[in-house]
Design an enzyme around this catalytic site. Structure first.
Site, PDB file in Angstrom:
ATOM      1  N   GLY A   1     -24.479   3.441   3.164  1.00  0.00           N
ATOM      2  CA  GLY A   1     -23.517   3.958   2.211  1.00  0.00           C
ATOM      3  C   GLY A   1     -24.040   3.519   0.930  1.00  0.00           C
TER       4      GLY A   1
ATOM      5  N   GLY B   1     -23.012   4.869  -2.145  1.00  0.00           N
ATOM      6  CA  GLY B   1     -21.930   5.246  -3.121  1.00  0.00           C
ATOM      7  C   GLY B   1     -22.000   4.168  -4.372  1.00  0.00           C
TER       8      GLY B   1
ATOM      9  N   LYS C   1       0.737  -1.332   0.032  1.00  0.00           N
ATOM     10  CA  LYS C   1      -0.149   0.021  -0.307  1.00  0.00           C
ATOM     11  C   LYS C   1       0.726   1.277   0.218  1.00  0.00           C
ATOM     12  CE  LYS C   1      -4.464   1.015   0.440  1.00  0.00           C
ATOM     13  NZ  LYS C   1      -5.462   0.189   0.017  1.00  0.00           N
TER      14      LYS C   1
ATOM     15  N   VAL D   1     -20.215   1.624  -4.418  1.00  0.00           N
ATOM     16  CA  VAL D   1     -20.368   0.145  -4.152  1.00  0.00           C
ATOM     17  C   VAL D   1     -22.120  -0.098  -3.836  1.00  0.00           C
ATOM     18  CG1 VAL D   1     -19.998  -1.663  -2.602  1.00  0.00           C
ATOM     19  CG2 VAL D   1     -18.245  -0.357  -3.641  1.00  0.00           C
TER      20      VAL D   1
HETATM   21  P1  NAD Z   1     -18.222   5.974  -2.076  1.00  0.00           P
HETATM   22  O1  NAD Z   1     -17.284   7.342  -1.717  1.00  0.00           O
HETATM   23  O2  NAD Z   1     -18.498   6.085  -3.728  1.00  0.00           O
HETATM   24  O3  NAD Z   1     -19.442   5.682  -1.348  1.00  0.00           O
HETATM   25  C1  NAD Z   1     -19.390   5.891   0.134  1.00  0.00           C
HETATM   26  C2  NAD Z   1     -20.829   6.418   0.560  1.00  0.00           C
HETATM   27  O4  NAD Z   1     -20.893   6.400   1.787  1.00  0.00           O
HETATM   28  C3  NAD Z   1     -21.044   7.995   0.025  1.00  0.00           C
HETATM   29  O5  NAD Z   1     -22.276   7.910  -0.522  1.00  0.00           O
HETATM   30  C4  NAD Z   1     -21.042   8.582   1.311  1.00  0.00           C
HETATM   31  O6  NAD Z   1     -22.094   9.878   1.314  1.00  0.00           O
HETATM   32  C5  NAD Z   1     -21.566   7.523   2.169  1.00  0.00           C
HETATM   33  N1  NAD Z   1     -21.345   7.865   3.405  1.00  0.00           N
HETATM   34  C6  NAD Z   1     -20.040   8.283   4.181  1.00  0.00           C
HETATM   35  N2  NAD Z   1     -20.183   8.378   5.541  1.00  0.00           N
HETATM   36  C7  NAD Z   1     -21.331   7.960   5.742  1.00  0.00           C
HETATM   37  C8  NAD Z   1     -22.095   7.621   7.051  1.00  0.00           C
HETATM   38  N3  NAD Z   1     -21.540   7.993   8.375  1.00  0.00           N
HETATM   39  N4  NAD Z   1     -23.339   7.105   7.047  1.00  0.00           N
HETATM   40  C9  NAD Z   1     -23.892   6.838   6.086  1.00  0.00           C
HETATM   41  N5  NAD Z   1     -23.369   7.052   4.591  1.00  0.00           N
HETATM   42  C10 NAD Z   1     -22.156   7.659   4.692  1.00  0.00           C
HETATM   43  O7  NAD Z   1     -17.138   4.843  -2.015  1.00  0.00           O
HETATM   44  P2  NAD Z   1     -17.346   3.323  -2.367  1.00  0.00           P
HETATM   45  O8  NAD Z   1     -16.465   3.030  -3.541  1.00  0.00           O
HETATM   46  O9  NAD Z   1     -18.926   2.765  -2.725  1.00  0.00           O
HETATM   47  O10 NAD Z   1     -16.847   2.464  -1.290  1.00  0.00           O
HETATM   48  C11 NAD Z   1     -17.554   2.200   0.019  1.00  0.00           C
HETATM   49  C12 NAD Z   1     -16.870   1.262   0.707  1.00  0.00           C
HETATM   50  O11 NAD Z   1     -16.391  -0.077   0.113  1.00  0.00           O
HETATM   51  C13 NAD Z   1     -15.436   1.866   1.205  1.00  0.00           C
HETATM   52  O12 NAD Z   1     -15.239   1.564   2.600  1.00  0.00           O
HETATM   53  C14 NAD Z   1     -14.351   1.187   0.372  1.00  0.00           C
HETATM   54  O13 NAD Z   1     -13.057   1.423   0.994  1.00  0.00           O
HETATM   55  C15 NAD Z   1     -15.149  -0.044   0.234  1.00  0.00           C
HETATM   56  N6  NAD Z   1     -14.657  -0.882  -0.968  1.00  0.00           N
HETATM   57  C16 NAD Z   1     -14.688  -0.295  -2.031  1.00  0.00           C
HETATM   58  C17 NAD Z   1     -14.362  -0.994  -3.272  1.00  0.00           C
HETATM   59  C18 NAD Z   1     -14.658  -0.426  -4.820  1.00  0.00           C
HETATM   60  O14 NAD Z   1     -14.604  -1.316  -5.623  1.00  0.00           O
HETATM   61  N7  NAD Z   1     -15.195   0.767  -4.888  1.00  0.00           N
HETATM   62  C19 NAD Z   1     -13.753  -2.009  -3.298  1.00  0.00           C
HETATM   63  C20 NAD Z   1     -13.345  -2.676  -1.991  1.00  0.00           C
HETATM   64  C21 NAD Z   1     -13.747  -1.945  -0.664  1.00  0.00           C
END
Ligand code: NAD
Length: 349
Positions: free
Chosen positions: A179, A181, A79, A183
């Site tokens: 959340g 977003g 990382k 995912v």
């Molecule tokens: P993202 O930033 O697109 O979405 C995160 C969402 O969570 C946002 O809509 C945000 O407004 C919301 N959020 C933040 N704090 C919050 C809270 N306290 N209560 C409710 N909602 C809240 O991120 P993502 O890419 O969708 O990733 C989500 C999670 O999955 C992260 O922890 C990330 O590390 C993990 N992850 C993502 C991927 C990927 O492919 N994107 C892969 C592995 C792990």
């Protein structure tokens, strides 16, 4: 550019890099290359102190060893962290200089997108090194990993439902999703299509309203998600949300979601276990993301079939973990860590 070795006994190689001309300061931590080149994203954050950044890199690199091994990928764990506010301090020159650091490690470490980074940033890094994945275009570009991540989480939810409720079908089950977003939205679609009822939350109220309309989801306030009555809770926002405050309030039979580092401390896995809440280890549930990135690193030609196979393997690993946790009457988190240790030991033997 100054690149210096940092002493970190549990990691194979850690470097500090500094280029005052472009305002670059950070660390690359390579935890293990036992299974292959170390792969893991680069994160940019305004860390309060360099030690905090170093500790984050060390912890996250170790986590990538576990995640990559659990997905049975021929990749090790690494990382990178860059100290700075991505909105203010990031520049093409800084990213290019970071690319030079990655290049100097001669392929021992592959970088990709993480917090504070975008696919466009990966292209800037890629102007200085070939050891970068998550590009938006190019022969093996893997692009946005979230649809594949969501498929992996969906599979993990099905396996968890099978173990906890004796049914792999999600039809009629209620899933609470934190959340919405990249995912979370994909996951909600898969769950809705499978007949699950959804209770959702996001700090972005517009996005919550969209999900309500698209998937007939019930929306609750961000703090209320922990205490809603549901069958499965799927955290897909931030880390550390399974903790001594939230766990006693949960009214679910299982937790299976995609957020990284859901447990605030590893003893919280035990707290969930004692409450009879089945926890699907996050680094197995969300392994689809790194599977997607791996197609680019490994130059996979038959991408779709390969991804399907890897997602299936992840599902089987989750099944094995939950089965063994039941037999041994311990938390699945403990079993998941043991299984990865066993995989690494077997390979070393
Ligand atoms: P993202 O930033 O697109 O979405 C995160 C969402 O969570 C946002 O809509 C945000 O407004 C919301 N959020 C933040 N704090 C919050 C809270 N306290 N209560 C409710 N909602 C809240 O991120 P993502 O890419 O969708 O990733 C989500 C999670 O999955 C992260 O922890 C990330 O590390 C993990 N992850 C993502 C991927 C990927 O492919 N994107 C892969 C592995 C792990």
């Amino acid at each position: 550019m100054e690149i210096t070795i940092v002493d970190a006994p549990e990691h194979e190689r850690v470097v500090e890099f500094k280029d005052n001309a472009v305002g670059l300061l950070g660390y690359i931590a390579i935890h293990s290359t036992q299974r292959g080149p170390a792969a893991g994203g680069v994160r940019m954050r305004p860390y309060g102190h360099p030690v905090e950044a170093l500790n984050d890199a060390l912890r996250l690199a170790r986590g990538m060893t576990f995640k990559n091994a659990a997905a049975d990928l021929p990749l090790g764990g690494g990382k990178a962290v860059i100290i700075g506010d991505p909105k203010v301090d990031k520049s093409p020159e800084l990213l290019q200089a970071f690319g030079q650091v990655v290049q100097s490690l001669s392929g021992q470490y592959w970088t990709a997108e993480d917090m504070g980074m975008t696919p466009a940033d990966m292209a800037h890094i890629g102007s200085a090194t070939g050891f970068v994945a998550g590009l938006a275009e190019g022969a093996f570009a893997s692009g946005d990993p979230s649809p594949i991540t969501a498929r992996g989480i969906f599979n993990a939810i099905r396996v968890t439902a099978m173990h906890r409720f004796g049914q792999a079908s999600l039809n009629g089950l209620t899933v609470s999703v934190q959340g919405l977003g990249h995912v979370g939205e994909h996951l909600c679609r898969l769950l809705h299509d499978a007949g699950a009822q959804l209770i959702v939350t996001d700090i972005d109220t517009l996005q919550s309203a969209r999900m309500a309309e698209l998937f007939s989801a019930q929306v609750v306030a961000p703090d209320a998600i922990y205490s809603v009555k549901a069958d499965i809770f799927a955290p897909c926002a931030i880390g550390g949300i399974l903790n001594e405050t939230s766990i006693p309030t949960l009214q679910v039979g299982a937790v299976a979601g995609g957020a990284n580092n859901q447990l605030a401390r590893s003893c919280d896995a035990q707290a969930l276990h004692q409450r009879g809440i089945l926890y699907a280890p996050d680094f197995v549930a969300n392994g689809g993301g790194i599977v997607n990135v791996a197609t680019e690193i490994l130059r996979v030609a038959e991408r779709e079939a390969w991804v399907d196979g890897r997602l299936q393997a992840l599902e089987q690993t989750m099944d094995r973990i939950l089965m063994r946790a039941k037999v041994e009457a311990v938390s699945p988190h403990e079993v998941a860590e043991t299984i990865v240790h066993e995989m690494l030991r077997l390979q070393a033997a």
